[in-house]
Design a protein around this motif. Structure first.
Motif, PDB file in Angstrom:
ATOM      1  N   ARG A 133       0.832  -1.199   0.000  1.00 56.64           N
ATOM      2  CA  ARG A 133       0.000   0.000   0.000  1.00 56.64           C
ATOM      3  C   ARG A 133       0.872   1.257   0.000  1.00 56.64           C
ATOM      4  O   ARG A 133       0.614   2.218  -0.736  1.00 56.64           O
ATOM      5  CB  ARG A 133      -0.932   0.000   1.215  1.00 56.64           C
ATOM      6  N   PHE A 134       1.914   1.247   0.838  1.00 61.23           N
ATOM      7  CA  PHE A 134       2.810   2.403   0.895  1.00 61.23           C
ATOM      8  C   PHE A 134       3.458   2.645  -0.461  1.00 61.23           C
ATOM      9  O   PHE A 134       3.474   3.780  -0.963  1.00 61.23           O
ATOM     10  CB  PHE A 134       3.902   2.188   1.949  1.00 61.23           C
ATOM     11  N   ILE A 135       4.016   1.607  -1.071  1.00 63.10           N
ATOM     12  CA  ILE A 135       4.719   1.765  -2.349  1.00 63.10           C
ATOM     13  C   ILE A 135       3.764   2.220  -3.447  1.00 63.10           C
ATOM     14  O   ILE A 135       4.091   3.103  -4.264  1.00 63.10           O
ATOM     15  CB  ILE A 135       5.416   0.453  -2.749  1.00 63.10           C
ATOM     16  N   ALA A 136       2.567   1.640  -3.486  1.00 64.47           N
ATOM     17  CA  ALA A 136       1.596   2.024  -4.513  1.00 64.47           C
ATOM     18  C   ALA A 136       1.219   3.498  -4.390  1.00 64.47           C
ATOM     19  O   ALA A 136       1.197   4.241  -5.378  1.00 64.47           O
ATOM     20  CB  ALA A 136       0.350   1.149  -4.409  1.00 64.47           C
ATOM     21  N   GLN A 137       0.928   3.948  -3.153  1.00 67.61           N
ATOM     22  CA  GLN A 137       0.553   5.349  -2.942  1.00 67.61           C
ATOM     23  C   GLN A 137       1.735   6.280  -3.167  1.00 67.61           C
ATOM     24  O   GLN A 137       1.601   7.343  -3.779  1.00 67.61           O
ATOM     25  CB  GLN A 137      -0.005   5.531  -1.537  1.00 67.61           C
ATOM     26  N   ALA A 138       2.905   5.891  -2.684  1.00 68.35           N
ATOM     27  CA  ALA A 138       4.092   6.728  -2.837  1.00 68.35           C
ATOM     28  C   ALA A 138       4.459   6.911  -4.301  1.00 68.35           C
ATOM     29  O   ALA A 138       4.903   7.998  -4.710  1.00 68.35           O
ATOM     30  CB  ALA A 138       5.265   6.113  -2.073  1.00 68.35           C
ATOM     31  N   THR A 139       4.270   5.870  -5.093  1.00 68.81           N
ATOM     32  CA  THR A 139       4.566   5.975  -6.529  1.00 68.81           C
ATOM     33  C   THR A 139       3.648   6.990  -7.187  1.00 68.81           C
ATOM     34  O   THR A 139       4.087   7.827  -7.987  1.00 68.81           O
ATOM     35  CB  THR A 139       4.422   4.599  -7.207  1.00 68.81           C
ATOM     36  N   GLN A 140       2.370   6.946  -6.839  1.00 68.37           N
ATOM     37  CA  GLN A 140       1.423   7.914  -7.401  1.00 68.37           C
ATOM     38  C   GLN A 140       1.753   9.338  -6.939  1.00 68.37           C
ATOM     39  O   GLN A 140       1.743  10.284  -7.737  1.00 68.37           O
ATOM     40  CB  GLN A 140      -0.009   7.545  -6.992  1.00 68.37           C
ATOM     41  N   ASP A 141       2.059   9.493  -5.664  1.00 72.94           N
ATOM     42  CA  ASP A 141       2.343  10.824  -5.125  1.00 72.94           C
ATOM     43  C   ASP A 141       3.632  11.399  -5.710  1.00 72.94           C
ATOM     44  O   ASP A 141       3.701  12.585  -6.063  1.00 72.94           O
ATOM     45  CB  ASP A 141       2.448  10.757  -3.599  1.00 72.94           C
ATOM     46  N   SER A 142       4.660  10.571  -5.815  1.00 69.83           N
ATOM     47  CA  SER A 142       5.927  11.036  -6.367  1.00 69.83           C
ATOM     48  C   SER A 142       5.797  11.396  -7.836  1.00 69.83           C
ATOM     49  O   SER A 142       6.434  12.339  -8.318  1.00 69.83           O
ATOM     50  CB  SER A 142       7.000   9.957  -6.181  1.00 69.83           C
ATOM     51  N   THR A 143       4.938  10.670  -8.533  1.00 70.42           N
ATOM     52  CA  THR A 143       4.702  10.973  -9.947  1.00 70.42           C
ATOM     53  C   THR A 143       4.090  12.358 -10.118  1.00 70.42           C
ATOM     54  O   THR A 143       4.430  13.089 -11.059  1.00 70.42           O
ATOM     55  CB  THR A 143       3.779   9.905 -10.567  1.00 70.42           C
ATOM     56  N   LEU A 144       3.191  12.737  -9.206  1.00 72.39           N
ATOM     57  CA  LEU A 144       2.576  14.065  -9.298  1.00 72.39           C
ATOM     58  C   LEU A 144       3.625  15.169  -9.202  1.00 72.39           C
ATOM     59  O   LEU A 144       3.505  16.213  -9.854  1.00 72.39           O
ATOM     60  CB  LEU A 144       1.524  14.236  -8.195  1.00 72.39           C
ATOM     61  N   ASN A 145       4.649  14.941  -8.396  1.00 68.61           N
ATOM     62  CA  ASN A 145       5.721  15.922  -8.304  1.00 68.61           C
ATOM     63  C   ASN A 145       6.465  16.034  -9.630  1.00 68.61           C
ATOM     64  O   ASN A 145       6.794  17.137 -10.084  1.00 68.61           O
ATOM     65  CB  ASN A 145       6.699  15.540  -7.187  1.00 68.61           C
ATOM     66  N   THR A 146       6.719  14.895 -10.261  1.00 68.81           N
ATOM     67  CA  THR A 146       7.372  14.903 -11.574  1.00 68.81           C
ATOM     68  C   THR A 146       6.511  15.644 -12.598  1.00 68.81           C
ATOM     69  O   THR A 146       7.015  16.443 -13.402  1.00 68.81           O
ATOM     70  CB  THR A 146       7.638  13.464 -12.052  1.00 68.81           C
ATOM     71  N   LEU A 147       5.203  15.398 -12.566  1.00 70.26           N
ATOM     72  CA  LEU A 147       4.299  16.025 -13.538  1.00 70.26           C
ATOM     73  C   LEU A 147       4.188  17.533 -13.356  1.00 70.26           C
ATOM     74  O   LEU A 147       3.839  18.250 -14.299  1.00 70.26           O
ATOM     75  CB  LEU A 147       2.913  15.399 -13.429  1.00 70.26           C
ATOM     76  N   SER A 148       4.493  18.022 -12.145  1.00 67.50           N
ATOM     77  CA  SER A 148       4.380  19.464 -11.926  1.00 67.50           C
ATOM     78  C   SER A 148       5.445  20.237 -12.711  1.00 67.50           C
ATOM     79  O   SER A 148       5.207  21.367 -13.138  1.00 67.50           O
ATOM     80  CB  SER A 148       4.494  19.792 -10.430  1.00 67.50           C
ATOM     81  N   ILE A 149       6.628  19.648 -12.887  1.00 66.90           N
ATOM     82  CA  ILE A 149       7.684  20.251 -13.717  1.00 66.90           C
ATOM     83  C   ILE A 149       8.369  19.120 -14.488  1.00 66.90           C
ATOM     84  O   ILE A 149       9.506  18.733 -14.187  1.00 66.90           O
ATOM     85  CB  ILE A 149       8.746  21.008 -12.876  1.00 66.90           C
ATOM     86  N   PRO A 150       7.711  18.556 -15.487  1.00 65.67           N
ATOM     87  CA  PRO A 150       8.230  17.356 -16.147  1.00 65.67           C
ATOM     88  C   PRO A 150       9.579  17.548 -16.834  1.00 65.67           C
ATOM     89  O   PRO A 150      10.326  16.582 -17.005  1.00 65.67           O
ATOM     90  CB  PRO A 150       7.134  16.995 -17.149  1.00 65.67           C
ATOM     91  N   TRP A 151       9.902  18.765 -17.231  1.00 66.29           N
ATOM     92  CA  TRP A 151      11.187  18.985 -17.900  1.00 66.29           C
ATOM     93  C   TRP A 151      12.351  19.113 -16.910  1.00 66.29           C
ATOM     94  O   TRP A 151      13.510  19.091 -17.294  1.00 66.29           O
ATOM     95  CB  TRP A 151      11.118  20.249 -18.771  1.00 66.29           C
ATOM     96  N   HIS A 152      12.020  19.240 -15.622  1.00 64.05           N
ATOM     97  CA  HIS A 152      13.078  19.434 -14.626  1.00 64.05           C
ATOM     98  C   HIS A 152      13.841  18.125 -14.395  1.00 64.05           C
ATOM     99  O   HIS A 152      15.074  18.093 -14.503  1.00 64.05           O
ATOM    100  CB  HIS A 152      12.462  19.938 -13.320  1.00 64.05           C
ATOM    101  N   TYR A 153      13.110  17.058 -14.055  1.00 63.43           N
ATOM    102  CA  TYR A 153      13.672  15.713 -13.955  1.00 63.43           C
ATOM    103  C   TYR A 153      12.664  14.761 -14.591  1.00 63.43           C
ATOM    104  O   TYR A 153      11.874  14.129 -13.899  1.00 63.43           O
ATOM    105  CB  TYR A 153      13.915  15.312 -12.497  1.00 63.43           C
ATOM    106  N   PRO A 154      12.684  14.631 -15.914  1.00 60.74           N
ATOM    107  CA  PRO A 154      11.653  13.844 -16.600  1.00 60.74           C
ATOM    108  C   PRO A 154      11.741  12.337 -16.354  1.00 60.74           C
ATOM    109  O   PRO A 154      10.766  11.627 -16.593  1.00 60.74           O
ATOM    110  CB  PRO A 154      11.877  14.155 -18.080  1.00 60.74           C
TER     111      PRO A 154
END
Length: 401
Positions: free
Chosen positions: A158-179
């Protein structure tokens, strides 16, 4: 084996702690408290290593209010250890058990703990000492055989599944920063925890996009081609890798980060995610970074799965009942039922068939290229993580004309 009239019970916790390992302890203690055949209820302070030092806790002296609280507390309340029994330890172990009139023993842990319990059972038999000993399953790796799954896995998944989704949102906020982002999970040889990162994925374009499981050898060029293709299509790539990922020669990725061996000669690895990040930057010239949740993935109280917690309690409780029924040298197992709804009952497996045996993730849980899970894995794992994950809401990017 016939049951005995009375004796003392001792309980130990061993190996890596989890978010629900204490629920197994509580299930065992509460079951023991109702038995007229169990006199003293003791705890090994730091597992078998503590027992050998006669560091023993009287659990009957604990306030009754502690047990309902401990069910919700992560980590090992008794303390844990990673100690491999030496031949000379067995004679001393039996001598200590005799001195404290311990006739019942529960050892909560994973593969190596099952081996420890099996050795003690054999030693007691050779010494003609009437001892009833059972292993209670616990591991986020989910790699014990004969049980449908292992307590501890559902909460970590559960932790890994949720953390993956949450961390992805950070990537999507500035996708060109660390794509390109690499998330590293625990998992020695089995990819169950890595696979769980996909439990929040609802479409092919959702993250994660690539799973690297230790059952499959890492092939550098195949990986780079896949990363580049996804990056061209989506503009970002989320990769989840097991810390023990190896190449086709059996060499762990990022071996430079290896921190030695534990008592059971398992490598202490650290470096797979960093290796992949450096590979992507060097070969594809794409910015990349990594996340390593570390102990949080197996110890988060906020990610405790209700079914996982209840099943951890159940195996502890049923462990005591099995001891009182005269069972020994076995492990409690979870048996899945789907009617009328998902639930588990318990069974037993002989420890000589469990100890040091790993159950790897089967091929039918993975797609053709072995880098993503199939519907069969969703059917297996989703009931284990409990309530639905927190969904992400996204704005419609309708621009002003």
């Amino acid at each position: 084996m016939s049951s005995i009239h009375s004796g003392n019970l001792i309980i130990g916790q061993s190996g890596g702690a989890t978010a629900v390992i204490n629920a197994s302890l509580v299930g065992a203690v509460e079951a023991a408290l109702t038995s007229q055949r169990i006199n003293g209820i003791y705890g090994m302070h730091h597992g078998i290593e503590g027992l050998l030092k006669e560091d023993i806790i009287d659990l009957r002296q604990q306030p009754s209010s502690i047990w309902p609280q401990l069910v919700h507390t992560p980590s090992a309340a008794l303390g844990s250890c990673r100690y491999k029994l030496q031949p000379h330890d067995l004679e001393r172990t039996i001598e200590i058990l005799k001195r404290y009139d311990i006739r019942y023993l529960l050892y909560i842990g994973g593969n190596d703990s099952a081996d420890t319990a099996h050795q003690i059972a054999q030693a007691a038999r050779q010494a003609n000492y009437e001892l009833y000993i059972l292993s209670i399953p616990k591991t986020i790796d989910n790699d014990l055989p004969f049980t449908d799954h292992c307590p501890g896995y559902g909460s970590a998944a559960r932790f890994i599944a949720q953390a993956t989704q949450d961390s992805t949102l950070n990537t999507l906020s500035i996708p060109w920063h660390y794509p390109v982002k690499v998330i590293e999970t625990m998992g020695r040889d089995a990819g169950w925890l890595t696979a769980s990162a996909a439990l929040g994925k609802r479409s092919e374009t959702d993250a994660p996009h690539i799973l690297l499981l230790p059952e499959q050898p890492f092939r550098e060029q195949t990986f780079l081609t896949q990363v580049e293709d996804i990056y061209r299509r989506l503009g970002y790539v989320i990769i989840v890798v097991a810390e023990a990922m190896r190449d086709d020669k059996g060499q762990a990725l990022g071996t430079a980060g290896q921190a030695g061996l534990d008592a059971f000669q398992h490598p202490l690895l650290s470096g797979a995610a960093q290796y992949l990040v450096e590979l992507v930057k060097r070969e594809l010239k794409i910015r990349a970074r990594f996340d390593k949740p570390g102990d949080l993935q197996r110890m988060s109280s906020t990610s405790i799965s209700k079914p996982d917690q209840e099943e951890a309690y159940l195996v502890g409780k049923m462990g005591v009942q099995a001891l009182l029924a005269g069972e020994s040298d076995k492990m409690i197992t979870l048996v899945r039922h789907t009617e009328p709804d998902y639930h588990c009952t318990t069974g037993l497996a002989d420890l000589d068939t469990v100890a040091n045996v790993q159950r790897l993730i089967p091929d039918h849980y993975l797609n053709a290229d072995k880098t993503m899970v199939t519907q069969a894995f969703y059917n297996y794992a989703l009931p284990l993580i409990g309530a639905p994950l927190i969904p992400a809401s996204k704005l419609e990017m309708t621009r002003i004309q």
